[in-house]
Design an enzyme around this catalytic site. Structure first.
Site, PDB file in Angstrom:
ATOM      1  N   SER A   1     -10.966 -21.196 -36.211  1.00 40.06           N
ATOM      2  CA  SER A   1     -10.703 -21.906 -34.965  1.00 40.06           C
ATOM      3  C   SER A   1      -9.221 -22.223 -34.951  1.00 40.06           C
ATOM      4  CB  SER A   1     -11.543 -23.180 -34.945  1.00 40.06           C
ATOM      5  OG  SER A   1     -11.482 -23.794 -33.682  1.00 40.06           O
TER       6      SER A   1
ATOM      7  N   ARG B   1     -17.505 -18.689 -45.308  1.00 33.95           N
ATOM      8  CA  ARG B   1     -18.042 -17.843 -44.244  1.00 33.95           C
ATOM      9  C   ARG B   1     -17.506 -16.412 -44.350  1.00 33.95           C
ATOM     10  NH1 ARG B   1     -18.913 -21.701 -38.869  1.00 33.95           N
ATOM     11  NH2 ARG B   1     -20.318 -23.130 -39.966  1.00 33.95           N
TER      12      ARG B   1
ATOM     13  N   ARG C   1     -17.362 -32.327 -45.402  1.00 34.80           N
ATOM     14  CA  ARG C   1     -17.889 -32.768 -44.108  1.00 34.80           C
ATOM     15  C   ARG C   1     -19.306 -33.313 -44.269  1.00 34.80           C
ATOM     16  NH1 ARG C   1     -15.431 -28.097 -40.009  1.00 34.80           N
ATOM     17  NH2 ARG C   1     -13.318 -28.342 -40.823  1.00 34.80           N
TER      18      ARG C   1
ATOM     19  N   ARG D   1     -23.274 -23.641 -43.600  1.00 34.80           N
ATOM     20  CA  ARG D   1     -22.909 -25.022 -43.256  1.00 34.80           C
ATOM     21  C   ARG D   1     -23.145 -25.916 -44.462  1.00 34.80           C
ATOM     22  NH1 ARG D   1     -22.110 -27.000 -38.285  1.00 34.80           N
ATOM     23  NH2 ARG D   1     -23.006 -25.135 -37.379  1.00 34.80           N
TER      24      ARG D   1
ATOM     25  N   GLU E   1     -18.827 -18.134 -35.970  1.00 40.69           N
ATOM     26  CA  GLU E   1     -17.454 -18.652 -36.053  1.00 40.69           C
ATOM     27  C   GLU E   1     -16.942 -18.618 -37.487  1.00 40.69           C
ATOM     28  OE1 GLU E   1     -17.101 -22.680 -34.678  1.00 40.69           O
ATOM     29  OE2 GLU E   1     -15.166 -22.939 -35.684  1.00 40.69           O
TER      30      GLU E   1
END
Length: 427
Positions: A352, A391, A262, A277, A349
């Site tokens: 998802s 994560r 990403r 991130r 988070e």
RNA sequence: GGAAGGGUGGCCGAGUGGUUUAAGGCAGCGGUCUUGAAAACCGCCGUGGGUGCAAGCCCACCGUGAGUUCGAAUCUCACCCCUUCCGCCA
């Protein structure tokens, strides 16, 4: 992607759905274009019908050697051509305009999704476990990893730049162990089929899940024109693209452990410390393809499969129903799982899980033929993280840390780490 | 990177400019027969769009886009994709 016919019949519902997403009504504008489009189509088709009839008559006249009649008809067709060309241009213009609006509009929320502006309006769905107590000040994951010399941001920066990391030794091994553990759980106990997909994909695959054309800036693109997948959702969902499945009485379930890429274009300055991130991270993805009447139940099931990973790791988490304003482009309803991070003293988070209805299926042209029926229908697609490995590594480090700066290995991971019970260096 | 071959409905596959609709097969659906099934036989059976209350009528689609023609699956050009061989390569 929407069916313009559905909008024609449900203009009010459509605009209400967009409004819940914080968007202005679009049906009136779309229906005007659609009307122009249909007028053009009707005109063109009328001319084509006349041309086809005349051409057929020409063939018959020539068969009779009646060249005078054939020539007369040829002149007739020539006159039709100008009208046709004009109509075709108008038709193409209207279709392009219609499509440009439709492909950039997000999916409509399901009725039960809470209306809201941003993450503050998300609603807690359920939670599991409790915050662990510490008789010392818990550190953040990167403080532990850097102290051991096993989480190296400086080396990564020299090699690749910001938002990359080099893991070494037992930390690298634990990352691998987490991925293996997740994959084994979902394939052995949750009925998912393991897939090893390509990481470079074509534009149409990315378009299919809704990341294009609107979110190109979030993706890495190669000189060959391929995109690096930002999630295995892209490849797993597209497994059924341009297919008509023979039957779909049982959902298809796929899982893959892959690197994800990403650009984090919109996240400058956010979460810059640690590995939360990154431009590249491992994720174990879950994707289900179902018949329309099964997608709701499958969504709950998928969520439970993702939550089970955290339960087995003994991690405290809460599950949120995202409000309309916080949902992704293709989603009709999303659950986020947020894990407790004692070092950061907050929930973050880690998964998802979204149900997309037929929104992606239309873009991918993915359909099925119900048993015993003649007509075809679009499938429903679902995707969820089960879980984001990087994560999860953060969560294990922060929750299982000891006062001396070491980390206890959770029971379920030990078989994947050669029985090691503790990692890291005592301070 | 070089060369060759190919892309036709859910699948396989015929079809090199018209005068009937993309033949035929497989799969699927309905029926006859049968205690039931199989086999055999008969019938139905692509997708999308326009129009209409409806039955229906019409248009488009043979990888994609242009072009030639009164008329294109068929001829021309460009592009995309797939396969095979050669080269390179983990």
């Amino acid at each position: 992607m929407y069916d313009i016919k559905w909008i024609r019949d449900n203009a009010k519902l459509f605009d209400e759905g967009l409004a819940r997403r914080g968007l202005t009504a679009r049906s009136a504008e779309l229906l005007v274009i659609d009307d122009e489009r249909r007028k053009a189509v009707t005109a063109v088709q009328g001319a084509q019908e006349a041309r086809n009839a005349a051409s057929k008559a020409i063939g018959q006249a020539m068969g009779r050697k009646d060249m005078a009649e054939a020539d007369r008809l040829k002149a007739e067709v020539a006159a039709l051509k100008d009208a046709m060309a004009e109509g075709e241009i108008e038709q193409a213009r209207a279709e392009t305009a219609l499509n440009a609006v439709l492909e950039a509009l997000p999916n409509l929320p399901l009725p039960e999704v809470p209306t809201g502006a941003d993450e503050h309006d998300n609603v807690e769905y359920r939670r599991h476990g409790e915050r662990p107590g510490f008789n010392f000040a818990p550190k953040q994951h990167f403080e532990l990893g850097e102290a051991w010399g096993e989480m190296d941001f400086e080396a990564a920066s020299r090699i690749s730049g910001a938002r990359f990391v080099v893991l070494r030794g037992e930390l690298a091994r634990m990352e691998r162990a987490l991925g293996q553990f997740m994959l084994d759980l979902h394939t052995r106990e949750h009925g998912y089929t393991e897939v090893s997909p390509p990481l470079l994909v074509r534009e149409q695959a990315v378009y299919g899940v809704g990341q294009l054309p609107k979110f190109e800036e979030d993706l890495f693109k190669t000189t060959s024109g391929h995109y690096l997948t930002s999630t295995a959702e892209v490849t797993l969902s597209n497994l059924v693209r341009e297919q008509i499945l023979d039957d779909l009485t049982q959902p298809l379930r796929f899982t893959a452990l892959t690197p994800c890429f990403r650009s984090e274009a919109g996240a400058a300055g956010r979460d810059t410390r640690g590995i939360l991130r990154q431009h590249q991270f491992w994720k174990c993805e879950l994707v289900s393809i179902t018949a329309p009447d099964q997608s709701g139940a499958e969504h709950e099931r998928m969520l439970s499969c993702a939550e089970e990973v955290l339960k087995r790791l003994g991690l405290h988490f809460r599950t949120m129903t995202l409000c309309t304003g916080d949902m992704g482009f293709s989603s009709a309803k999303t659950y986020d799982i947020e894990v407790w991070l004692p070092g950061q003293d907050t929930f973050r988070e880690i998964s998802s899980c979204s149900v997309c209805g037929d929104f992606q299926a239309r873009r991918m042209n993915a359909r099925f033929r119900p048993k015993g029926e003649r007509s075809v229908q679009y499938v429903h697609t679902l995707n969820g993280s089960g879980l984001a490995v990087g994560r999860t590594l953060i969560a294990v480090l922060e929750n299982y840390q000891n006062a001396d700066g070491t980390v206890t290995v959770p029971e379920v991971l030990r078989p994947y780490m050669g029985g090691v019970e503790q990692i890291g260096k005592a301070a």
